[in-house]
Motif scaffolding. Structure first.
Motif, PDB file in Angstrom:
ATOM      1  N   ILE A 550       0.829  -1.209   0.000  1.00 28.01           N
ATOM      2  CA  ILE A 550       0.000   0.000   0.000  1.00 28.01           C
ATOM      3  C   ILE A 550       0.859   1.253   0.000  1.00 28.01           C
ATOM      4  N   SER A 551       2.054   1.186   0.597  1.00 28.47           N
ATOM      5  CA  SER A 551       2.948   2.338   0.579  1.00 28.47           C
ATOM      6  C   SER A 551       3.403   2.646  -0.844  1.00 28.47           C
ATOM      7  N   LEU A 554       0.509   4.260  -2.644  1.00 24.04           N
ATOM      8  CA  LEU A 554       0.385   5.674  -2.286  1.00 24.04           C
ATOM      9  C   LEU A 554       1.493   6.500  -2.931  1.00 24.04           C
ATOM     10  N   SER A 594      -4.372  11.256  -1.390  1.00 28.77           N
ATOM     11  CA  SER A 594      -3.629  10.095  -0.901  1.00 28.77           C
ATOM     12  C   SER A 594      -3.816   9.915   0.601  1.00 28.77           C
ATOM     13  N   CYS A 595      -3.870  11.022   1.342  1.00 23.91           N
ATOM     14  CA  CYS A 595      -4.102  10.917   2.795  1.00 23.91           C
ATOM     15  C   CYS A 595      -5.491  10.350   3.087  1.00 23.91           C
ATOM     16  N   ASP A 598      -5.336   6.634   2.523  1.00 24.50           N
ATOM     17  CA  ASP A 598      -4.636   6.003   3.640  1.00 24.50           C
ATOM     18  C   ASP A 598      -5.524   5.937   4.876  1.00 24.50           C
ATOM     19  N   ASP A 602      -6.767   2.569   6.663  1.00 24.68           N
ATOM     20  CA  ASP A 602      -6.392   2.466   8.081  1.00 24.68           C
ATOM     21  C   ASP A 602      -5.333   1.390   8.323  1.00 24.68           C
ATOM     22  N   THR A 605       0.815   2.419   7.867  1.00 24.11           N
ATOM     23  CA  THR A 605       1.854   2.994   7.007  1.00 24.11           C
ATOM     24  C   THR A 605       2.713   3.960   7.819  1.00 24.11           C
ATOM     25  N   LYS A 607       4.326   7.170   9.149  1.00 24.88           N
ATOM     26  CA  LYS A 607       3.797   8.533   9.130  1.00 24.88           C
ATOM     27  C   LYS A 607       4.902   9.557   9.365  1.00 24.88           C
ATOM     28  N   PRO A 756       1.167  10.244   5.483  1.00 19.02           N
ATOM     29  CA  PRO A 756       2.079   9.104   5.264  1.00 19.02           C
ATOM     30  C   PRO A 756       3.370   9.563   4.584  1.00 19.02           C
TER      31      PRO A 756
END
Length: 835
Positions: A550-551, A554, A594-595, A598, A602, A605, A607, A756
């Motif tokens: 997921i990182s 993003l 993107s935030c 994220d 939930d 990731t 921060k 993130p």
């Protein structure tokens, strides 16, 4: 209608066509020349109404072409009827008309009698949205052509009014009118429409406009047509379709270049044009302004910089009152925060936390604020750089090896650097940047851009260490996965590691599972278990959600979203105002989107972590560094040797960036301040050394991103015309706001911790890619991957053999590669000198 390009009414669709380059039959220009030679010519006519103009035009005919009184009355009555315009309607108006009268026929509207021309503008003219497309100060020219059954011979008239006059409801929008051309005749001749198009095309040509405004006799207009014909390019009839509409080009030759080139020199029309000739005629060095000329006096350049910038100081704040500046502040603030955290962490590792993240925050806020307040180029953003970081690491190691106090030794080096910097300012050493060429600038900028791209990718790949991908997970074995907490004493120690809020344990080090059930209270979490001295047992204890995946999503999503929204300005969707607003806030919208993604998912990731306490990172140091007491007295003298080297490093790093930011292509109006900028950097070196904060110079990529976010383009553009780049919004307020926010970031930690880090790394990638794509160097590298027939029509390819272009690019690539190797080694400290 014409503004710069032709638009036709498409009667079937009841709308205006797309703007296109007018394609004229050659005979229409010859017939137009004949009309101007034999028709009525009224220059500098004093008239205040359209009726008065028509009366004077009909009464001013030559004797051989004079009309009968009855025909003149009928013709005047016909010309004074209200013309029918094709309105430009919005989507809501079209939907409203469709809902009100879905089956309305067209014959009813056409059968209504036409009313007389109004002496005052109509409401439709005043409300017409098309007026936004008309450049300020524009005047209207009216071309009236048609077939009249009661005329036996053509009637032609060209009229120029002495001053622009509003002619009531004649024009589509309310504008002062200056020129009129009338061509009416019997239906036997079918060329009236094409002659009218030729006249309208001539009146939109800037060179012919100049002739038409200054002409004193009929022969002057004929000469203007002859010049236009000299520049004409004829397309053979069998090689193209006349019904094809040629789209407007992205760039047009300036009138100055058209007049500077002799028509006899325009031989190679198939492979060259006047634009290329103009490019070749004015090579010019981009930094040849008076900012870098020597005065021959001590501090002469500095005083000239101060005088030049003082008169703009008030406007440096008033010019920032624009919504675009708000988006620039938020964009550059987030980029600067990320950069400060990155360099602060590396500085902490290199200096045993003598300088850490908090010192990086405070130093960036203080140095940046002072620089933006007093510098000569306030668009510059200060930051720590790689060579400075390497020097700090070497200096700390040297101090440890020889039992010297690091901060005191560093203080004396900073004081010597400040002294040497003032000497360079006094002797006007900045004039040496005149010898920096595009080769040097592009090599430096390309390397810094590649470092940004490389570091952002490296940071993302390092996430796999803290959040490893679960390669061994199998959905079919989910029933065998379990993890419990054992509070009894384990048979052997459990080795665990982890990032924020997640932990992983080596399954090989887990204790053997006993037959007795572990003593575990119900609902005990992993953290509570470890806090009570327990340990985790089970096959799924090492499970970590796929945070890395997921990182990366993003990271890539933020980069692609930034790129797409930046290009939205040239999109075909929505109005100009909406497109411009979205493009200005592109990076902020991408970060917010993107935030939100994220937050919805939930997942754990990584921060953005900002220091929340105002105290030194290393408790053993204070906020003031004393010059004497910890080191021998001779250290203050020996410090001059490394200080000399750091001075060269700072001078080159600062001035190369300043040269790139002050290029002529950015159209800066308030001038540069090379000497003043160097003085500010030198004095800040002394102050930051005294309080133990990092050293700062201009950050190339972030400064370029700052300028890119403040681009000004023309608010109104004719249909088919691309918005013109007007320059940069030069002011001090965005930089000041960025560094004020940096200073108060300590108090905004609860809010910033929701951002993130992969999102910010995506912004870094966007900044590096944007700076890299803005260079000619990148265009020349792309030529290696293109065959000759698919290469773009670049100006230098018309005058330089392709093998020479490739040779130049290969040398530049080798130099950039050498600098990259140098940067990655211990010798990175001499990197700016090698540039």
């Amino acid at each position: 209608r014409w503004i710069k390009f032709e638009e036709k009414v498409e009667h079937g669709g009841e709308r205006w066509s797309a703007p296109h380059v007018p394609a004229l039959p050659l005979y229409s220009l010859f017939q137009l020349r004949t009309c101007l030679q034999k028709g009525t010519m009224l220059l500098d006519l004093d008239a205040t109404s359209f009726k008065e103009i028509i009366d004077k035009a009909l009464s001013g005919q030559p004797e051989e072409a004079e009309l009968q009184p009855a025909l003149r009355e009928r013709l005047a009555a016909l010309l004074l009827l209200q013309p029918q315009h094709q309105p430009t309607k919005s989507l809501l108006q079209l939907l409203a008309e469709l809902s009100l009268s879905p089956c309305r026929g067209k014959a009813k509207g056409r059968s209504e009698p036409r009313r007389q021309l109004s002496k005052t503008p109509l409401k439709e003219q005043l409300r017409n949205r098309f007026k936004k497309k008309v450049p300020p100060g524009a005047e209207a020219a009216h071309v009236v052509v048609g077939e009249i059954e009661f005329l036996e011979k053509p009637f032609a008239a060209f009229i120029r009014l002495r001053r622009g006059v509003s002619l009531g409801s004649l024009a589509e929008v309310s504008l002062p009118s200056r020129f009129l051309f009338i061509l009416l005749g019997p239906p036997k001749v079918k060329a009236y429409h094409e002659v009218g198009r030729a006249m309208a095309t001539l009146l939109t040509d800037e060179l012919f406009q100049r002739v038409a405004r200054q002409a004193e006799h009929r022969e002057d207009l004929i000469t203007g047509i002859e010049v236009f014909l000299d520049e004409l390019i004829v397309l053979p009839p069998g090689k193209w379709d006349p019904s094809t509409r040629i789209p407007p080009p992205s760039h047009l030759p300036s009138p100055r270049r058209r007049t500077a080139v002799d028509p006899l020199d325009q031989q190679p029309h198939g492979n060259g044009d006047m634009t290329a000739a103009g490019d070749r005629a004015s090579p010019g060095h981009p930094h040849s302004g008076e900012e870098l000329e020597r005065t021959g006096r001590l501090f002469g350049g500095l005083l000239r910089d101060i005088r030049r910038k003082a008169r703009w100081y008030g406007s440096d704040f008033s010019d920032a009152l624009h919504p675009q500046c708000l988006s620039a502040v938020l964009y550059i603030y987030l980029a600067t925060v990320t950069n400060a955290i990155t360099f602060g962490g590396m500085l902490g590792d290199a200096t045993a936390n003598m300088q850490g993240v908090l010192e990086s925050f405070l130093g960036t806020a203080f140095a940046g604020f002072i620089f933006c307040l007093f510098s000569g180029q306030p668009l510059t953003i200060l930051s720590s750089t790689g060579p400075v970081l390497v020097f700090e690491r070497l200096l700390f190691s040297f101090s440890q090896d020889h039992s010297l106090d690091y901060l005191e030794f560093r203080l004396w080096i900073g004081l010597w650097v400040a002294f040497f910097g003032v000497v360079l300012v006094a002797t006007e050493a900045s004039h040496l940047v005149r010898h920096f060429t595009r080769f040097t600038e592009e090599g430096f900028c390309a390397l810094i851009s590649l470092i940004f791209i490389y570091d952002s990718l490296k940071k993302m790949l390092s996430l796999a260490d803290d959040f490893p991908i679960n390669w061994q997970y199998r959905l079919d074995n989910v029933t065998s996965y379990s993890c419990t907490c054992n509070l009894s004493s384990p048979g052997r120690q459990v080795r665990c590691w982890g990032g924020p809020k997640v932990s992983m344990c080596d399954p090989s080090s887990l204790p053997t599972l006993s037959l007795q059930p572990p003593a575990t209270p119900a609902g005990l979490s992993r953290t509570q278990c470890l806090d009570r001295g327990g340990h985790l047992l089970g096959t799924s204890c090492q499970y970590v959600p796929d945070v890395t995946l997921i990182s990366f999503l993003l990271f890539g999503g933020t980069f692609l979203f930034c790129k797409a929204l930046k290009r939205f300005r040239s999109s075909r969707y929505f109005s100009v105002e909406v497109r411009k607003l979205v493009s200005d806030f592109a990076v902020i919208l991408a970060i917010l989107a993107s935030c939100v993604v994220d937050a919805v998912l939930d997942l754990e990731t990584p921060k953005l972590l900002v220091p929340s306490e105002l105290k030194p990172t290393n408790p053993a140091r204070g906020w003031i560094v004393f010059p004497f007491g910890a080191n021998p007295w001779w250290v203050c003298l020996v410090s001059a040797v490394p200080a000399l080297f750091v001075t060269i490093l700072i001078f080159m790093d600062q001035q190369i960036t300043a040269v790139i930011l002050n290029r002529k292509e950015y159209k800066l109006q308030k001038g540069a301040g090379f000497h003043l900028d160097l003085l500010c950097i030198s004095l800040l070196m002394a102050i930051t050394s005294l309080v133990g904060l990092p050293w700062y110079v201009s950050a190339t990529v972030i400064s370029l991103a700052h300028m890119e976010s403040l681009r000004k383009e023309s608010a109104t553009s004719a249909p088919g015309e691309h918005p013109k780049f007007l320059g940069i919004r030069e002011q001090r307020l965005t930089g000041l706001a960025v560094f004020i926010l940096m200073g108060v970031s300590v108090f905004m930690a609860p809010m910033l911790e929701h951002i993130p880090m992969p999102v910010l790394y995506g912004v870094f990638l966007h900044m590096g890619a944007t700076a890299l794509n803005s260079m000619q160097f990148t265009d020349r590298v792309r030529l290696f991957l293109m065959s000759a027939k698919h290469q773009p029509d670049l100006p230098y390819l018309r005058h330089v053999p392709l093998r020479r272009v490739h040779l130049f690019t290969i040398i530049q690539l080798l130099c950039v590669a050498l600098l990259w190797v140098l940067k990655s080694s211990v010798a990175a400290i001499i990197f700016p000198v090698m540039v």
